[in-house]
Design a protein around this motif. Structure first.
Motif: not given
Length: 366
Positions: A148-162, A164-167, A242-247, A266-267
């Motif tokens: 699907p053609n997701l906007s940056v905001d669409d992807v961000a809406d999913v990412l804020v639910t993640v 777990h830092w490794k995930h 920056d956002e990747l560095k923080v994670a 691995s876990h």
């Protein structure tokens, strides 16, 4: 018209053939405590000594064993119908692609062929249900469908639910760097340069690879010739936004410091993570919202989405030069002005770094 199953039964009875020849060994396998999969692990996997190879086998073995337990049959003596059912389970219940399912069957087939070669086991080469299903199944994907053609905001809406830092690191690595799942699994700490004093003390090997530039946040990806499992023919160095560095910093602060070289562990056993697990993590967060059926317009989002999204962003949204996009993806490319591959890696990194950091999508993560 005679039912296919009935006709097979008639043929088998008439010509003294067995439709399910391994069924007769069910009782024998259940009567002993030894596990034929352990024999394969000891004789084959332990000799290879590579955790990513082990993971590529243990995941399908575990899933197959669980499936066969539910089916009421010992996993070492399946019929063809069990393997067909496993394919259906992988595709429709776990949501795996045809190619992912095929790879799991290929690994299980290699286990079965080992059993055939093992004198102590009853399997022989006259019957191999895994090979039969591999040969009979149409594995070609429908290449006309795209994610699907997701906007940056669409992807961000999913990412804020993640949470777990490794995930979060896994998903962001693939979105920000356009890498494949196995490339993520293969990252070693020495190939990751992060300007962070506390991390440098905790991980002395961090950023020590001689291909990395000094004094900047960057990551180095070896070629397929230098790192088993990588697919790119060309090495590359990528900036770290920056956002990747923080994670990465937050993950590395809590990562088990067990002396293993890999970034992603691995876990349970804290060895190198397998690519199947990475795909599961993507599905955990993007499904069911972005899961689609075979008859729907889009492909379901899996771990490959990051590479697709990355490429589309720079080629279509930002109109980057094709050669630079190919460099960032690790695709085949000629050196600058005819130089050798060793000569172009650093010049290309310098060409892309500032513009990449300015134009890469920002998800607003904290």
């Amino acid at each position: 018209m005679t039912d296919k199953h009935d006709s097979r039964e008639q043929f088998a009875e008439t010509f003294d053939q067995e439709i399910d020849p391994l069924q007769k060994y069910e009782g024998g396998f259940r009567s002993i405590g030894a596990d034929p999969f352990d024999l394969f692990t000891t004789e084959i996997l332990d000799q290879k000594g590579k955790s990513n190879t082990r993971n590529n086998y243990t995941i399908p073995i575990d899933q197959w064993t669980e499936y066969m337990e539910d089916a009421g049959r010992h996993p070492a003596c399946p019929g063809k119908r069990h393997v067909e059912g496993f394919v259906d389970y992988q595709r429709n219940e776990l949501g795996n692609s045809k190619q992912t399912t095929k790879q799991k069957l290929i690994h299980l087939n290699r286990v079965y062929k080992f059993w055939v070669s093992e004198d102590s086991l009853p399997q022989d080469g006259s019957y191999n249900p895994f090979k039969k299903v591999l040969d009979d199944t149409e594995w070609e994907e429908d290449n006309t469908k795209t994610p699907p053609n997701l906007s940056v905001d669409d992807v961000a809406d999913v990412l804020v639910t993640v949470k777990h830092w490794k995930h979060r690191v896994i998903i962001l690595l693939m979105l920000f760097l356009g890498i494949r799942a196995q490339e993520a699994c293969n990252i070693e700490l020495s190939e990751l340069n992060i300007q962070h004093d506390e991390l440098k003390q905790q991980y002395p090997e961090l950023g020590t690879h001689d291909r990395l530039p000094d004094g900047v946040d960057a990551i180095y990806f070896p070629t397929r010739y230098d790192r088993e499992g990588n697919k790119s023919k060309n090495e590359r160095i990528m900036p770290i936004p920056d956002e990747l560095k923080v994670a990465l910093v937050r993950y590395l602060m809590v990562r088990p410091d067990n002396g293993k070289p890999w970034l992603l562990l691995s876990h349970t056993r804290h060895n190198q993570m397998g690519n199947s697990k990475i795909n599961e993590i993507w599905k955990d967060y993007f499904h069911p919202q972005y899961k689609y059926g075979d008859d729907e317009k889009y492909d379901s989002i899996t771990s490959h989405f990051g590479r697709h999204y990355f490429t589309t962003w720079f080629k279509k949204e930002k109109d980057w030069n094709r050669e630079l996009v190919k460099y960032m993806r690790g695709d085949s490319i000629k050196g600058k002005d005819g130089d050798s591959l060793d000569d172009y890696v650093h010049p290309y990194f310098e060409d892309i770094r500032e513009r990449y950091l300015e134009e890469i999508y920002k998800f607003g993560l904290r």
